[in-house]
Write a protein that holds these residues in place. Structure first.
Motif, PDB file in Angstrom:
ATOM      1  N   SER A 103       4.772  -3.327   1.405  1.00  0.00           N
ATOM      2  CA  SER A 103       3.922  -2.448   2.136  1.00  0.00           C
ATOM      3  C   SER A 103       3.569  -3.240   3.053  1.00  0.00           C
ATOM      4  N   SER A 104       2.480  -2.725   3.671  1.00  0.00           N
ATOM      5  CA  SER A 104       2.114  -3.143   4.966  1.00  0.00           C
ATOM      6  C   SER A 104       0.343  -3.456   4.801  1.00  0.00           C
ATOM      7  N   SER A 105      -0.483  -5.389   4.634  1.00  0.00           N
ATOM      8  CA  SER A 105      -1.607  -5.335   4.018  1.00  0.00           C
ATOM      9  C   SER A 105      -2.792  -4.766   5.616  1.00  0.00           C
ATOM     10  N   SER A 106      -2.050  -4.603   6.577  1.00  0.00           N
ATOM     11  CA  SER A 106      -2.092  -4.196   7.717  1.00  0.00           C
ATOM     12  C   SER A 106      -3.036  -2.860   7.852  1.00  0.00           C
ATOM     13  N   HIS A 107      -1.664  -1.529   7.013  1.00  0.00           N
ATOM     14  CA  HIS A 107      -1.727  -0.337   7.047  1.00  0.00           C
ATOM     15  C   HIS A 107      -3.254  -0.367   5.943  1.00  0.00           C
ATOM     16  N   ALA A 108      -2.597  -1.209   4.748  1.00  0.00           N
ATOM     17  CA  ALA A 108      -3.721  -0.925   3.655  1.00  0.00           C
ATOM     18  C   ALA A 108      -5.585  -0.998   4.296  1.00  0.00           C
ATOM     19  N   LEU A 109      -5.510  -2.134   5.392  1.00  0.00           N
ATOM     20  CA  LEU A 109      -6.700  -2.177   5.332  1.00  0.00           C
ATOM     21  C   LEU A 109      -7.282  -1.349   6.559  1.00  0.00           C
ATOM     22  N   ILE A 110      -6.335  -0.310   7.398  1.00  0.00           N
ATOM     23  CA  ILE A 110      -7.214   0.159   8.173  1.00  0.00           C
ATOM     24  C   ILE A 110      -7.303   1.709   7.718  1.00  0.00           C
ATOM     25  N   GLY A 111      -6.144   2.165   5.965  1.00  0.00           N
ATOM     26  CA  GLY A 111      -6.139   3.331   5.572  1.00  0.00           C
ATOM     27  C   GLY A 111      -7.532   2.930   4.350  1.00  0.00           C
ATOM     28  N   GLY A 112      -7.897   1.751   4.523  1.00  0.00           N
ATOM     29  CA  GLY A 112      -9.167   1.588   3.823  1.00  0.00           C
ATOM     30  C   GLY A 112     -10.710   1.941   4.363  1.00  0.00           C
ATOM     31  N   LEU A 113     -10.702   1.391   5.672  1.00  0.00           N
ATOM     32  CA  LEU A 113     -11.671   2.160   6.360  1.00  0.00           C
ATOM     33  C   LEU A 113     -11.593   2.936   6.472  1.00  0.00           C
ATOM     34  N   ILE A 114     -10.331   3.895   7.381  1.00  0.00           N
ATOM     35  CA  ILE A 114     -10.748   5.236   7.637  1.00  0.00           C
ATOM     36  C   ILE A 114     -11.030   6.057   6.501  1.00  0.00           C
ATOM     37  N   ALA A 116     -13.086   5.240   3.542  1.00  0.00           N
ATOM     38  CA  ALA A 116     -14.503   4.530   3.364  1.00  0.00           C
ATOM     39  C   ALA A 116     -15.130   5.999   4.359  1.00  0.00           C
ATOM     40  N   GLY A 117     -14.786   5.992   5.494  1.00  0.00           N
ATOM     41  CA  GLY A 117     -15.473   6.436   6.629  1.00  0.00           C
ATOM     42  C   GLY A 117     -15.222   7.465   6.744  1.00  0.00           C
ATOM     43  N   LEU A 118     -14.898   8.827   6.266  1.00  0.00           N
ATOM     44  CA  LEU A 118     -14.467  10.146   5.779  1.00  0.00           C
ATOM     45  C   LEU A 118     -15.182  10.316   4.702  1.00  0.00           C
ATOM     46  N   THR A 311       1.020   3.876   1.730  1.00  0.00           N
ATOM     47  CA  THR A 311      -0.030   3.121   2.694  1.00  0.00           C
ATOM     48  C   THR A 311      -0.976   3.804   2.549  1.00  0.00           C
ATOM     49  N   ILE A 312      -1.570   4.093   3.896  1.00  0.00           N
ATOM     50  CA  ILE A 312      -2.287   4.358   4.417  1.00  0.00           C
ATOM     51  C   ILE A 312      -3.417   5.600   3.407  1.00  0.00           C
ATOM     52  N   PRO A 313      -2.594   7.024   3.461  1.00  0.00           N
ATOM     53  CA  PRO A 313      -2.643   7.121   2.120  1.00  0.00           C
ATOM     54  C   PRO A 313      -3.862   7.199   0.783  1.00  0.00           C
ATOM     55  N   MET A 314      -2.952   6.058   0.472  1.00  0.00           N
ATOM     56  CA  MET A 314      -3.647   5.935  -1.381  1.00  0.00           C
ATOM     57  C   MET A 314      -4.372   4.859  -0.741  1.00  0.00           C
ATOM     58  N   ALA A 315      -4.341   3.797   0.636  1.00  0.00           N
ATOM     59  CA  ALA A 315      -5.171   2.746   0.403  1.00  0.00           C
ATOM     60  C   ALA A 315      -6.884   3.734   0.799  1.00  0.00           C
ATOM     61  N   ALA A 316      -7.064   4.846   1.761  1.00  0.00           N
ATOM     62  CA  ALA A 316      -7.660   5.598   1.884  1.00  0.00           C
ATOM     63  C   ALA A 316      -8.813   6.013   0.608  1.00  0.00           C
ATOM     64  N   ALA A 317      -7.506   6.283   0.137  1.00  0.00           N
ATOM     65  CA  ALA A 317      -7.664   7.161  -1.565  1.00  0.00           C
ATOM     66  C   ALA A 317      -9.682   5.715  -2.237  1.00  0.00           C
TER      67      ALA A 317
END
Length: 331
Positions: A103-114, A116-118, A311-317
């Protein structure tokens, strides 16, 4: 703001960078190891050095991450947002590494920031996310697949009368160059993302202004990703190098050179933080499809795509949950 909190966030960012290195090491070396062009340790050392060099070249992607995804408040609350985003990214990295999914570490990071921001109700820059993340996220693997297919077809036509033994020997030697190019692109993309997060933390703490990256941040992120790369990513290497398709040296070179070209254009030309994992995986599928579509193990490819989507939704969650826990614990 307590200096200890800033130091903690910077250290966590470097830990993420390290996990990025061992999680994505396979991106650069899976094809060269699977074709036996390079031994695993030699390939890892080459990838680590080129990751280090690539990390020091440009600041475009770092600027996008550092100022384009979210704008947290300049106080301890803002630092909690950055901290939670990093925890979400690291957690998803470790889960997919354990499962052997590239999976993408990049999108994990972006998802995490999104995420936490939300959760914190801070400003999330959706226009930048769409133009710099979402669109390149879709385009980069599509371009990687189609371009790798076209390059491989061209190579098959150019060398159609050559002896297979000599061709394979030449391309096996060429894989040292293509693996180095891929590793350089990985450093150019992924290490910069950690630089951007550290700059975001420093700005949030009131210790830095603007989006330029201090030299010590560049060196720290470059060294962390190089060390992570050298520690290896054997589980993911097996998935990319053997389970998607059985690669030969020519297809390895075509996939790596194609993927690295896409990474260079996205990083230097567009400042877009695209996924090295998505790009090289799609390129491998592209060169494999030149044999026949059934040569690609589409079941494995489907699992990879599923990891991309999640990746993005799970890291975001995870990041959102971490923020809510931190808000309860921290004063």
């Amino acid at each position: 703001m307590e200096l200890a909190l800033v130091v903690a966030v910077v250290m966590i960012a470097l830990i993420f960078d390290y996990t990025n290195g061992f999680h994505d090491a396979a991106n650069a070396i899976a094809t060269s190891v699977s074709t036996r062009a390079l031994t695993p340790r030699t390939a890892l050392f080459l990838a680590a050095v080129m990751n280090l060099l690539g990390a020091l070249i440009s600041e475009g992607v770092a600027s996008t991450i550092g100022s384009g995804i979210i704008t947290p408040s300049v106080d301890a609350h803002g630092m909690t947002v950055v901290f939670s985003g990093l925890i979400g990214a690291i957690t998803w990295n470790l889960i997919t590494w354990r499962l052997g999914l590239p999976s993408s570490s990049s999108h994990a990071l972006i998802g995490g920031l999104i995420g936490a921001g939300l959760a914190a109700s801070v400003t999330v820059h959706w226009s930048v996310i769409i133009s710099k993340v979402a669109i390149p996220m879709v385009l980069s693997p599509l371009i990687g697949f189609c371009l790798a297919y076209a390059v491989m077809v061209a190579l098959l036509w150019i060398f159609r009368r050559a002896r297979p033994y000599k061709v394979n020997r030449g391309f096996r030697a060429g894989q040292s160059v293509s693996a180095a190019a891929m590793a350089f692109g990985h450093g150019l993309q992924d290490a910069q993302k950690t630089m951007g997060v550290i700059v975001l933390a420093l700005v949030t703490a009131g210790l830095h202004e603007g989006s330029d990256v201090p030299l010590w941040v560049k060196l720290a992120a470059a060294i962390a990703i190089a060390l992570g790369t050298y520690s290896g990513g054997w589980r993911i290497m097996r998935t990319l190098g053997r389970r998607v398709i059985k690669l030969d040296p020519a297809r390895g070179v075509a996939a790596e050179l194609t993927a690295s070209s896409v990474l260079y254009v996205m990083a230097i030309g567009l400042h877009a933080p695209v996924s090295t994992t998505h790009t090289i995986s799609a390129a491998i599928m592209g060169v494999g499809a030149t044999r026949r579509l059934s040569a690609v193990r589409w079941g494995v490819a489907g699992n990879i795509v599923l990891a991309w989507v999640l990746t993005i939704p799970m890291a975001a969650a995870v990041a959102a949950g971490m923020y809510w826990v931190s808000a309860l614990v921290l004063p």
